[in-house]
Design a protein around this motif. Structure first.
Motif, PDB file in Angstrom:
ATOM      1  N   ALA A  43      53.825  19.880 112.860  1.00  0.00           N
ATOM      2  CA  ALA A  43      54.198  18.527 112.440  1.00  0.00           C
ATOM      3  C   ALA A  43      55.713  18.380 112.423  1.00  0.00           C
ATOM      4  O   ALA A  43      56.259  17.370 112.863  1.00  0.00           O
ATOM      5  CB  ALA A  43      53.623  18.223 111.067  1.00  0.00           C
ATOM      6  N   LEU A  44      56.404  19.444 111.934  1.00  0.00           N
ATOM      7  CA  LEU A  44      57.863  19.401 111.876  1.00  0.00           C
ATOM      8  C   LEU A  44      58.446  19.235 113.278  1.00  0.00           C
ATOM      9  O   LEU A  44      59.309  18.393 113.526  1.00  0.00           O
ATOM     10  CB  LEU A  44      58.385  20.684 111.230  1.00  0.00           C
ATOM     11  N   ALA A  46      56.925  18.087 115.916  1.00  0.00           N
ATOM     12  CA  ALA A  46      56.590  16.773 116.465  1.00  0.00           C
ATOM     13  C   ALA A  46      57.456  15.689 115.842  1.00  0.00           C
ATOM     14  O   ALA A  46      57.907  14.759 116.518  1.00  0.00           O
ATOM     15  CB  ALA A  46      55.121  16.466 116.234  1.00  0.00           C
ATOM     16  N   ALA A  47      57.718  15.844 114.525  1.00  0.00           N
ATOM     17  CA  ALA A  47      58.506  14.819 113.835  1.00  0.00           C
ATOM     18  C   ALA A  47      59.935  14.797 114.352  1.00  0.00           C
ATOM     19  O   ALA A  47      60.584  13.766 114.355  1.00  0.00           O
ATOM     20  CB  ALA A  47      58.492  15.082 112.331  1.00  0.00           C
ATOM     21  N   MET A  48      60.412  15.961 114.787  1.00  0.00           N
ATOM     22  CA  MET A  48      61.785  16.028 115.269  1.00  0.00           C
ATOM     23  C   MET A  48      61.868  15.769 116.777  1.00  0.00           C
ATOM     24  O   MET A  48      62.954  15.817 117.354  1.00  0.00           O
ATOM     25  CB  MET A  48      62.373  17.421 114.976  1.00  0.00           C
ATOM     26  N   PRO A  50      61.910  13.238 118.749  1.00  0.00           N
ATOM     27  CA  PRO A  50      62.857  12.296 119.364  1.00  0.00           C
ATOM     28  C   PRO A  50      64.229  12.898 119.599  1.00  0.00           C
ATOM     29  O   PRO A  50      64.990  12.407 120.421  1.00  0.00           O
ATOM     30  CB  PRO A  50      62.932  11.162 118.339  1.00  0.00           C
ATOM     31  N   ARG A 135      77.921  -2.344 133.310  1.00  0.00           N
ATOM     32  CA  ARG A 135      77.383  -3.425 134.133  1.00  0.00           C
ATOM     33  C   ARG A 135      75.992  -3.831 133.648  1.00  0.00           C
ATOM     34  O   ARG A 135      75.594  -4.971 133.776  1.00  0.00           O
ATOM     35  CB  ARG A 135      77.305  -3.021 135.598  1.00  0.00           C
ATOM     36  N   SER A 136      75.212  -2.846 133.170  1.00  0.00           N
ATOM     37  CA  SER A 136      73.867  -3.152 132.658  1.00  0.00           C
ATOM     38  C   SER A 136      73.609  -2.278 131.448  1.00  0.00           C
ATOM     39  O   SER A 136      73.492  -1.089 131.643  1.00  0.00           O
ATOM     40  CB  SER A 136      72.789  -2.852 133.686  1.00  0.00           C
ATOM     41  N   PRO A 137      73.533  -2.796 130.267  1.00  0.00           N
ATOM     42  CA  PRO A 137      73.744  -4.185 129.870  1.00  0.00           C
ATOM     43  C   PRO A 137      75.185  -4.613 130.134  1.00  0.00           C
ATOM     44  O   PRO A 137      76.084  -3.799 130.110  1.00  0.00           O
ATOM     45  CB  PRO A 137      73.447  -4.189 128.373  1.00  0.00           C
ATOM     46  N   GLU A 138      75.333  -5.882 130.348  1.00  0.00           N
ATOM     47  CA  GLU A 138      76.600  -6.389 130.821  1.00  0.00           C
ATOM     48  C   GLU A 138      77.581  -6.596 129.674  1.00  0.00           C
ATOM     49  O   GLU A 138      77.240  -7.190 128.659  1.00  0.00           O
ATOM     50  CB  GLU A 138      76.353  -7.724 131.511  1.00  0.00           C
ATOM     51  N   PHE A 229      75.696  -1.580 122.851  1.00  0.00           N
ATOM     52  CA  PHE A 229      74.372  -1.346 122.274  1.00  0.00           C
ATOM     53  C   PHE A 229      73.661  -0.197 122.974  1.00  0.00           C
ATOM     54  O   PHE A 229      72.793   0.428 122.400  1.00  0.00           O
ATOM     55  CB  PHE A 229      73.513  -2.606 122.375  1.00  0.00           C
ATOM     56  N   ALA A 230      73.998   0.045 124.220  1.00  0.00           N
ATOM     57  CA  ALA A 230      73.342   1.109 124.985  1.00  0.00           C
ATOM     58  C   ALA A 230      74.408   1.933 125.683  1.00  0.00           C
ATOM     59  O   ALA A 230      75.571   1.532 125.765  1.00  0.00           O
ATOM     60  CB  ALA A 230      72.388   0.510 126.010  1.00  0.00           C
ATOM     61  N   GLU A 231      73.997   3.078 126.176  1.00  0.00           N
ATOM     62  CA  GLU A 231      74.896   3.911 126.969  1.00  0.00           C
ATOM     63  C   GLU A 231      75.377   3.083 128.162  1.00  0.00           C
ATOM     64  O   GLU A 231      74.559   2.544 128.908  1.00  0.00           O
ATOM     65  CB  GLU A 231      74.123   5.138 127.449  1.00  0.00           C
ATOM     66  N   ASN A 233      76.363   1.670 131.666  1.00  0.00           N
ATOM     67  CA  ASN A 233      75.863   1.999 132.994  1.00  0.00           C
ATOM     68  C   ASN A 233      76.846   1.419 134.012  1.00  0.00           C
ATOM     69  O   ASN A 233      77.011   0.212 134.095  1.00  0.00           O
ATOM     70  CB  ASN A 233      74.455   1.383 133.132  1.00  0.00           C
ATOM     71  N   PRO A 235      78.103   1.796 138.135  1.00  0.00           N
ATOM     72  CA  PRO A 235      77.880   2.433 139.441  1.00  0.00           C
ATOM     73  C   PRO A 235      79.042   3.364 139.768  1.00  0.00           C
ATOM     74  O   PRO A 235      80.203   3.020 139.533  1.00  0.00           O
ATOM     75  CB  PRO A 235      77.834   1.254 140.420  1.00  0.00           C
TER      76      PRO A 235
END
Lengths: 323, 196
Positions: A43-44, A46-48, A50, A135-138, A229-231, A233, A235
């Motif tokens: 369980a430990l 699986a819980a970790m 992510p 570029r994405s997200p812009e 908000f996101a890594e 991106n 080109p």
């Protein structure tokens, strides 16, 4: 309910504990316990799970990195080398990351001729290309608002215009970016001093010190700051290899960024990228401390104004009409 | 503690969190959207090419009488459309004696690469701004101690025959839909608004 049963059980359970202490474990109990422990461990894990998705984790070196202003030049050099290495790993580009200090006797001011701006958005894309924005997200530092003629009510403006040709007869166009205010509310809102005003008037961000609380974004009356908000991106073929620590090096996820008057260019005497791409020459940039500069001419000879003067932020970005 | 782990573990195995919002990959914008090329490339050394032959201006105009009537559009230069205010005559700007030259108001010759000296005679205030670097675009260096400033000339933006700056196609507008699930949410909420 069944006192007999209770009486039977109590001694037997004490037997078990004795058995455990004496390492005399019955097969059944051993299986039971190992099943519990095994399930718990599974369980430990699986819980970790992510955590496995975390890429590009923080190294010890990055973790103990000091604030930009507190770094010695050797430490800063090491950091710049590390950033170059990371850019090479990630994008396969040989970038040159510099740290360019402000020039003496220079204070930058921008002026924009609203009579000339035709809303072509070339500045927006020149900026994105120069400053390695996601570029994405812009993420775009410059917002060009299409405004109905006769008003400065921003509520009536829109960024989302896409006619066949610009300019349209019933509108004028209002590009907005960071105004590098003399009294910046954003730097006061930052709880960790990750953003500050340099002596040439440019408000900069230490992306490695930013904790991503976005207080500065809320404090800015002009909506000039952007949050990753996101890594990001980007080109590979569009990476601009000429980088600097405080300006256009690739940003991590979870930090705030904004226009910095292209400080890696302007502190080396060049003009900002948005200005060089403007097809109508609406943008004027220079040193306000030099009485012969273009911006000094504008402030002396044109009727300039700033956005939201009542906010008391004293922007270093002046608009004017010229007809 | 163990219960918390167990619940978390179950939540990850059953995957109650759902897919993370999927990122929309926007198409890369064309390089033309941030090109530093001036709006037009003026012909500073005009050569007229017709039927495989090339002529200097004076090759024809030395034998042609300069017309003192309004420009007719069926002449040798059908591509030249004159929409420059009240200036309806070629010889307002072009020298009637030497067609490889322009003219200023006092009758002095002006070379094609010095054309701003013709423009300034009518456009004084704009010329003053241009000289100060406030009208028209600059390129390269703001700090002249570090390097030269390149100042675009009048004809690099304005066609002297139709000086109004041409309308142009705007570059792509900002994209607000960066995440697919976010977009779906937005659309469903809009639908529910509409149904209400």
């Amino acid at each position: 309910m069944h006192p007999d049963n209770n009486q039977d059980n109590t001694p037997s359970s004490s037997d078990h504990s004795d058995g455990f202490m004496n390492t005399k474990v019955s097969r059944r109990d051993f299986l039971k316990r190992s099943a519990v422990v095994g399930t718990g461990a599974a369980a430990l894990v699986a819980a970790m799970s992510p955590l496995r998705l975390l890429k590009d984790t923080l190294t010890a070196e990055e973790f103990v990195q000091k604030h930009y202003k507190e770094m010695s030049s050797e430490e800063l050099d090491r950091v710049l080398k590390r950033i170059e290495r990371k850019v090479k790993e990630r994008y396969g580009v040989d970038a040159e990351v510099k740290d360019i200090k402000p020039m003496d006797g220079v204070e930058y001011v921008y002026a924009l001729n609203l009579s000339r701006c035709n809303g072509s958005r070339r500045c927006v894309h020149a900026c994105v290309n120069e400053n390695n924005q996601s570029r994405s997200p812009e993420i775009q530092y410059i917002s060009v608002f299409k405004m109905p003629k006769g008003t400065f009510d921003m509520e009536q403006g829109t960024r989302d215009y896409n006619p066949e040709t610009v300019p349209e007869d019933d509108s004028f166009y209002l590009p907005v970016q960071c105004f590098q205010c003399e009294e910046p509310p954003c730097t006061k809102a930052c709880p960790v001093e990750a953003t500050w005003q340099e002596k040439d008037g440019i408000t900069v961000i230490d992306y490695d010190w930013c904790i991503g609380c976005r207080y500065c974004e809320a404090a800015c009356p002009y909506w000039a700051r952007r949050f990753n908000f996101a890594e990001p991106n980007i080109p590979k073929e569009r990476i601009n290899p000429s980088m600097s620590y405080l300006s256009n090096r690739p940003r991590p996820k979870g930090v705030v960024e904004k226009c910095h008057f292209c400080l890696h260019r302007t502190r080396e005497g060049k003009l900002p990228a948005c200005l060089e791409a403007c097809p109508t020459g609406a943008r004027i940039f220079g040193n306000i401390l030099d009485p012969d500069s273009e911006v000094s001419y504008v402030l002396k000879n044109k009727r300039v104004f700033v956005l939201k003067e009542e906010a008391g932020t004293l922007p270093r970005f002046f608009y004017f009409f010229d007809k | 503690m163990a219960v918390v782990f167990l619940v978390l573990a179950i939540s990850f195995i059953v995957d109650i969190w759902g897919e993370p919002p999927k990122r929309v990959i926007h198409p890369t914008v064309d390089q033309a959207n941030f090109s530093q090329k001036p709006a037009r490339t003026p012909a500073l050394n005009p050569i007229y090419v017709k039927d495989g032959y090339s002529y200097r201006c004076n090759d024809c105009h030395s034998v042609l009488e300069p017309s003192d009537v309004q420009k007719s559009y069926i002449s040798a230069h059908p591509d030249v459309i004159l929409e420059h205010g009240a200036n309806n005559y070629c010889t307002t700007c072009h020298s009637p004696d030497n067609r490889e030259r322009l003219l200023d108001i006092n009758g002095y010759d002006v070379a094609f690469d010095q054309s701003h000296k013709s423009c300034l005679q009518c456009h004084g205030p704009i010329y003053r701004d241009w000289e100060a670097g406030v009208h028209g675009r600059m390129n390269d260096y703001w700090d002249t101690e570090r390097g030269p400033t390149r100042k675009l000339t009048c004809v690099e933006c304005h066609n002297p025959h139709q000086p109004k700056f041409p309308d142009m196609q705007p570059s792509p507008a900002p994209n607000i839909n960066n995440y697919i699930s976010f977009l779906n949410q937005l659309m469903t909420s809009e639908e529910s608004h509409a149904s209400r």
